[in-house]
Design a protein around this motif. Structure first.
Motif, short mmCIF file in Angstrom:
data_model
loop_
_atom_site.label_atom_id
_atom_site.label_comp_id
_atom_site.label_asym_id
_atom_site.label_seq_id
_atom_site.Cartn_x
_atom_site.Cartn_y
_atom_site.Cartn_z
N GLY A 1 0.79 -1.24 0.00
CA GLY A 1 0.00 0.00 0.00
C GLY A 1 0.81 1.27 0.00
N TYR A 2 2.12 1.15 0.18
CA TYR A 2 2.97 2.33 0.22
C TYR A 2 3.64 2.59 -1.13
CZ TYR A 2 2.82 2.22 5.35
OH TYR A 2 2.42 2.24 6.65
N GLN A 3 3.87 3.85 -1.43
CA GLN A 3 4.66 4.19 -2.61
C GLN A 3 6.14 3.91 -2.36
OE1 GLN A 3 4.37 7.98 -4.92
NE2 GLN A 3 6.34 8.48 -3.98
N VAL A 4 6.75 3.21 -3.28
CA VAL A 4 8.20 3.03 -3.25
C VAL A 4 8.76 3.58 -4.55
CG1 VAL A 4 10.06 1.32 -3.16
CG2 VAL A 4 7.96 0.97 -1.82
N GLU A 5 9.82 4.39 -4.45
CA GLU A 5 10.37 5.01 -5.65
C GLU A 5 11.50 4.16 -6.22
OE1 GLU A 5 10.80 7.06 -2.64
OE2 GLU A 5 8.72 7.74 -2.72
N VAL A 6 11.40 3.89 -7.49
CA VAL A 6 12.42 3.09 -8.17
C VAL A 6 13.01 3.96 -9.28
CG1 VAL A 6 12.83 0.96 -9.46
CG2 VAL A 6 10.99 1.05 -7.76
N PRO A 7 14.35 3.99 -9.41
CA PRO A 7 14.94 4.83 -10.45
C PRO A 7 14.43 4.46 -11.84
CG PRO A 7 16.63 3.82 -9.06
CD PRO A 7 15.32 3.27 -8.61
N ASP A 8 14.26 5.48 -12.65
CA ASP A 8 13.73 5.29 -14.00
C ASP A 8 14.89 5.33 -14.97
OD1 ASP A 8 12.20 5.76 -16.47
OD2 ASP A 8 12.70 7.87 -16.15
N ALA A 9 15.41 4.17 -15.29
CA ALA A 9 16.58 4.12 -16.17
C ALA A 9 16.12 4.08 -17.63
CB ALA A 9 17.43 2.91 -15.82
N TRP A 10 15.54 5.18 -18.07
CA TRP A 10 14.89 5.17 -19.39
C TRP A 10 15.89 5.05 -20.53
CZ3 TRP A 10 14.52 9.43 -23.10
CH2 TRP A 10 15.36 10.50 -22.79
N LEU A 11 17.17 5.33 -20.26
CA LEU A 11 18.15 5.28 -21.36
C LEU A 11 18.91 3.96 -21.42
CD1 LEU A 11 19.47 8.93 -21.03
CD2 LEU A 11 18.24 7.96 -22.99
N GLU A 12 18.49 3.05 -20.57
CA GLU A 12 19.19 1.76 -20.47
C GLU A 12 19.44 1.10 -21.82
OE1 GLU A 12 18.52 -0.94 -16.62
OE2 GLU A 12 16.96 -1.06 -18.15
N ASN A 13 18.41 1.10 -22.66
CA ASN A 13 18.57 0.48 -23.98
C ASN A 13 18.90 1.50 -25.06
OD1 ASN A 13 17.92 -2.26 -23.25
ND2 ASN A 13 15.85 -1.52 -22.90
N GLY A 14 19.29 2.69 -24.65
CA GLY A 14 19.54 3.75 -25.63
C GLY A 14 18.23 4.36 -26.09
N ASN A 15 18.33 5.49 -26.79
CA ASN A 15 17.13 6.12 -27.32
C ASN A 15 17.28 6.27 -28.83
OD1 ASN A 15 14.97 7.66 -28.02
ND2 ASN A 15 15.49 9.41 -26.71
N PRO A 16 16.58 5.43 -29.58
CA PRO A 16 16.78 5.40 -31.03
C PRO A 16 16.47 6.73 -31.71
CG PRO A 16 15.21 3.69 -30.33
CD PRO A 16 15.58 4.46 -29.12
N PHE A 17 15.61 7.55 -31.11
CA PHE A 17 15.21 8.78 -31.80
C PHE A 17 16.18 9.95 -31.62
CE2 PHE A 17 11.13 6.50 -31.44
CZ PHE A 17 10.82 6.44 -32.78
N GLU A 18 17.13 9.81 -30.69
CA GLU A 18 17.97 10.98 -30.41
C GLU A 18 19.22 11.01 -31.28
OE1 GLU A 18 19.02 10.63 -26.26
OE2 GLU A 18 20.65 9.23 -26.69
N LEU A 19 19.74 12.24 -31.44
CA LEU A 19 21.01 12.44 -32.14
C LEU A 19 21.94 13.22 -31.22
CD1 LEU A 19 20.00 13.84 -35.66
CD2 LEU A 19 21.06 11.63 -35.19
N ARG A 20 23.11 12.70 -30.98
CA ARG A 20 24.08 13.43 -30.17
C ARG A 20 24.80 14.41 -31.08
NH1 ARG A 20 29.49 13.07 -28.59
NH2 ARG A 20 29.85 13.52 -26.37
#
Ligand code: CR1
Length: 824
Positions: A159-178
């Motif tokens: 019932g409690y909120q637990v915060e988990v890191p959001d590693a959204w770049l883990e697999n890379g981001n195909p749409f971005e250009l460095r």
């Protein structure tokens, strides 16, 4: 006449998916995982996008239109894949191509992590604005930060909120250009020295500083069906210099390590606070980091094909999304004076004509104020400039008001100075340093003018204007609710996709029985879709025939999720004591993240889950009410939820919600608003008619009146209303937790027996009775199938005003004055 659509080569796309799977993973389609297939398909889409991107940039280079730089700490973009192919008008082609490869487009879309570089409304608004800017054909850059970890993922444990890191770049981001070639240096700390330049002018420069390299990553923002692709440019920090072994003395070593640390920390994580400022040093660093890089870029871009920087504002406008990017005012001054030798007056002329500020909140805890010593230590040259801006502004106040009858000049200075009480007041800097200040809904702007920013409004009324928020119908109807989108198109054509005011034509069907049935049938299918999601994620079976009553948004006391759950508890009591009473089944759906350090908010989540546990498992209730808390509320599941909502809970304490945008998304999808006269609700009711919404509670006038007089005493209500008393007592009698004291803090928020002026600051008990009554009206209305269908349909039909296309047009016409880019 058939409209022109963008060309899309389906076979090329298919070949390119196969090729990508092979070259990226050395696999065949049969061997590839769903994630790998997603990546392969996303890269194939990016190939298609890049052609449009280059064409747009080339046309812009030739036509030289004015550009808006939308500066924002947050861009809550949501998943890109589905949206991109929709805006390329290639959804069907891609779906078919994938099917031929034996891939389900929905499964593929689910492989994409939600880019969650924002907290809530403010960040999502920025994303909607970019979509509209591209669709309308204006040139824009979103300027932001490439956080390594975005908004945390929420798990519910016990019932409690637990915060988990959001590693959204883990697999890379195909749409971005460095874009390494556009990297910039950003300087922190050190001290300012004076020198005389070749022409005998006194100049300033920062020395002994730390420096980091800002590296931009570009993400495409595709207009709907017009081939225009703008850029969301988000900055990452990298250390600037590696160790030089030959200068390896102690000082250099120390500095090199510090610089590396700074670079590695800067873009690590988004601060998870909505409408609340934690005041952390790193946050100020983040702000200056992305602003300095963005301002330098904008100026440099201009100088590539213009020679008179004094006319910069004719080709560029900076829109500051709340006060977070306000250092832009001082940074532009710095660049103009220190790098381009402008005089103060010339620099000030350009800066004020370039900058504009949007205020998104009147919540006191969200007002950004930085301690002077921190600001000065971190940004010595910027501080010096702010100090001078302040000196001149205070001077101006004195010149204007000294000698005016009945005006206390010192009071004016106290309320308006940028530097006061050892603080740097960012809102004041934003107002003084720009030419436009806007609120985000009519009521909100009025409150700014009449109360929050009254002195500024009186001194410079010409700067103030309103821009009621909007949302993009491309994501929140066309993508989120394909069934309804198709139905609308069948009825009135597809013009609504780029001109939402056409939804008005649906009003002709409001009394049409067949249309009503079709409309409600679609709602039912969407409710089944959500019920399936809830069963999979919560293990709770909900009945799609029940009323889906939805409150999804950030958890904040002023948004009053607590009022909602207290009302549910009351309903629970009611059913238990009157088991034979007629009651139409309701499913209460919540979704909300709480800032990690916001204890009351987190405890409210726990309460909702505890109440859900008790009610959902009580055989006496027999499923008449169900309570569901959807874990990890975010853009992707929001799309499912909006499509399925019958009732849209918008129940903030009147005057506190600047606008709200979830209210618009649910209206668009045919939900009926249950709300207070707050934020954009006021305008929603105006459009749809009072008879097609359920309004309750204190007005903003009344709330502000109470506040002026030190609040009210909730004890009176507790003592006189047995319903209220019973519900509140249940918070502390063990009904919802073994530990009777667990929910005591919530009880105390409502009934502070020690200091009654601190009790129920959000008027929950004050509005309780009228809320119950509104809930009752809803249950009654829903049972009249025809009436409800008409109401729901009219909500969709009346949402035309709330497109972000309309908002952007207003910004363009009244504030930004952009020209459209024409593609051949
Ligand atoms: C407001 O609370 C509004 C959005 C977008 C939020 C909400 O009512 O819809 O902004 N404010 O304008 C905010 O995040 C920092 O302030």
């Amino acid at each position: 006449m058939k409209k022109k659509t963008l060309p899309f080569d389906k076979d090329l796309f298919k070949r390119s998916v196969l090729y990508n799977v092979k070259t990226l993973y050395r696999k065949t389609m049969e061997e590839a995982t769903p994630q790998e297939m997603y990546q392969a398909a996303a890269y194939a889409i990016k190939d298609a996008i890049v052609d449009h991107w280059m064409t747009t940039q080339k046309a812009a280079a030739e036509q030289d239109p004015k550009i808006v730089y939308y500066m924002s700490m947050e861009f809550l973009m949501g998943r890109a894949f589905g949206n991109n192919i929709i805006n390329l008008q290639a959804y069907k082609a891609v779906k078919d191509a994938l099917e031929e490869l034996d891939i389900d487009v929905n499964v593929l879309e689910d492989q994409e992590p939600d880019p969650a570089l924002g907290n809530g409304g403010l960040g999502r608004l920025a994303a909607c604005f970019l979509d509209s800017l591209s669709t309308l054909g204006y040139m824009a850059y979103g300027c932001g930060i490439r956080y390594k970890y975005g908004m945390f993922r929420q798990k519910i444990q016990d019932g409690y909120q637990v915060e988990v890191p959001d590693a959204w770049l883990e697999n890379g981001n195909p749409f971005e250009l460095r874009r390494n070639e556009y990297a910039k240096e950003v300087k922190f700390g050190g001290y300012v020295t004076m020198y005389t330049d070749d022409m005998g002018r006194t100049m300033f420069k920062q020395e002994g500083y730390q420096v980091v390299k800002a590296v931009p990553y570009d993400l495409p923002v595709i207009g709907y069906g017009n081939g225009v692709v703008n850029t969301l440019r988000i900055w990452d920090a990298e250390p600037i210099q590696c160790f030089q072994l030959d200068s390896f003395d102690k000082g250099d070593y120390q500095k090199a390590v510090e610089q590396e640390n700074l670079a590695s920390q800067l873009c690590e994580v988004l601060y998870p606070n909505d409408n609340h400022i934690a005041g952390k040093e790193l946050r100020l660093k983040q702000q200056y980091f992305f602003i300095s890089a963005s301002v330098q870029t904008a100026v440099q871009k201009y100088m590539q094909n213009h020679d008179d920087l004094r006319k910069f504002y004719e080709k560029a406008v900076f829109q500051l999304n709340d006060t977070h990017p306000t250092v832009a005012v001082a940074e532009l001054m710095r660049v103009l004076m220190d790098d381009y030798q402008f005089s103060w007056d010339d620099a000030w002329d350009v800066t004020t004509k370039t900058c504009c500020y949007t205020n998104h909140t009147i919540m006191a805890e969200a007002l950004e104020k930085w301690p002077v010593d921190l600001f000065q230590r971190l940004l010595p040259r910027i501080y010096q400039i702010v100090d001078e801006i302040n000196r001149r502004f205070v001077d101006q106040i004195m010149r204007k008001y000294t000698g005016s009858a009945g005006i206390d000049v010192q009071a004016k200075i106290r309320s308006m100075a940028i530097l006061y009480d050892n603080q740097v007041k960012m809102a004041h800097l934003a107002i003084v340093g720009g030419h436009s200040v806007n609120g985000v809904a009519k009521l909100h702007t009025e409150i700014l003018e009449k109360r929050e920013l009254k002195d500024f409004y009186e001194m410079m009324p010409e700067k103030f204007n309103n821009k009621t928020n909007g949302i993009t119908q491309r994501r929140f109807l066309l993508h989120a609710n394909p069934l309804l989108a198709e139905w609308v198109t069948n009825k009135i054509g597809d013009g609504w996709i780029t001109d939402l005011s056409q939804m008005d034509k649906l009003k002709a069907f409001a009394n049409d029985k067949k249309a009503q049935n079709e409309f409600m049938e679609i709602k039912f299918k969407n409710k089944e879709r959500l019920a399936k999601y809830i069963l999979e994620h919560n293990g709770v079976k909900v009945d799609p025939k029940s009323i889906f009553d939805v409150q999804v948004k950030r958890l904040h006391e002023y948004k009053r999720q607590l009022l909602n759950i207290l009302q549910v508890i009351h309903k629970y009591n009611d059913i238990k004591t009157h088991p034979s009473k007629d009651f139409y089944p309701k499913t209460y759906i919540f979704g909300a993240k709480a800032a990690a350090g916001y204890l009351t908010a987190k405890l409210t989540i726990k309460l909702i889950n505890s109440v859900a546990d008790v009610i959902n498992n009580d055989p006496d209730i027999g499923g008449k009410i169900k309570v569901v808390f959807i874990e990890d509320y975010r853009v992707s599941n929001a799309e499912l939820i909006f499509a399925a909502a019958d009732v849209s809970e918008q129940i903030s304490t009147a005057s506190k919600e600047a606008s709200g945008t979830g209210n618009m998304k649910m209206m668009l999808n045919g939900a009926v608003t249950l709300g207070t006269l707050d934020g954009a609700n006021v305008e929603i009711v105006n459009e749809v008619g009072e008879e097609n919404a359920f309004i309750f509670g204190l007005t903003s006038q009344e709330v502000m009146e109470y506040e002026k007089n030190g609040g009210y005493n909730p004890m009176d209500i507790y003592n006189s209303d047995p319903n209220v008393k019973k519900v509140l007592d249940m918070l502390v009698d063990g009904t919802f937790s073994e530990d009777k004291e667990l929910f005591r803090p919530l009880y105390n928020c409502l009934l502070n027996t020690i200091n009654s002026s601190k009790a129920d600051q959000y008027f929950i008990l004050k509005d309780f009775e009228s809320y119950l009554e509104a809930q009752k009206r809803i249950s009654d209305a829903y049972q009249d199938k025809k009436r409800w269908a008409k109401m729901a349909l009219l909500n969709t039909a009346s949402c035309g005003k709330f497109s972000s296309d309309r908002t952007i047009k207003e910004y363009v016409d009244e504030v930004w004055h952009l020209d459209k880019v024409e593609l051949q």
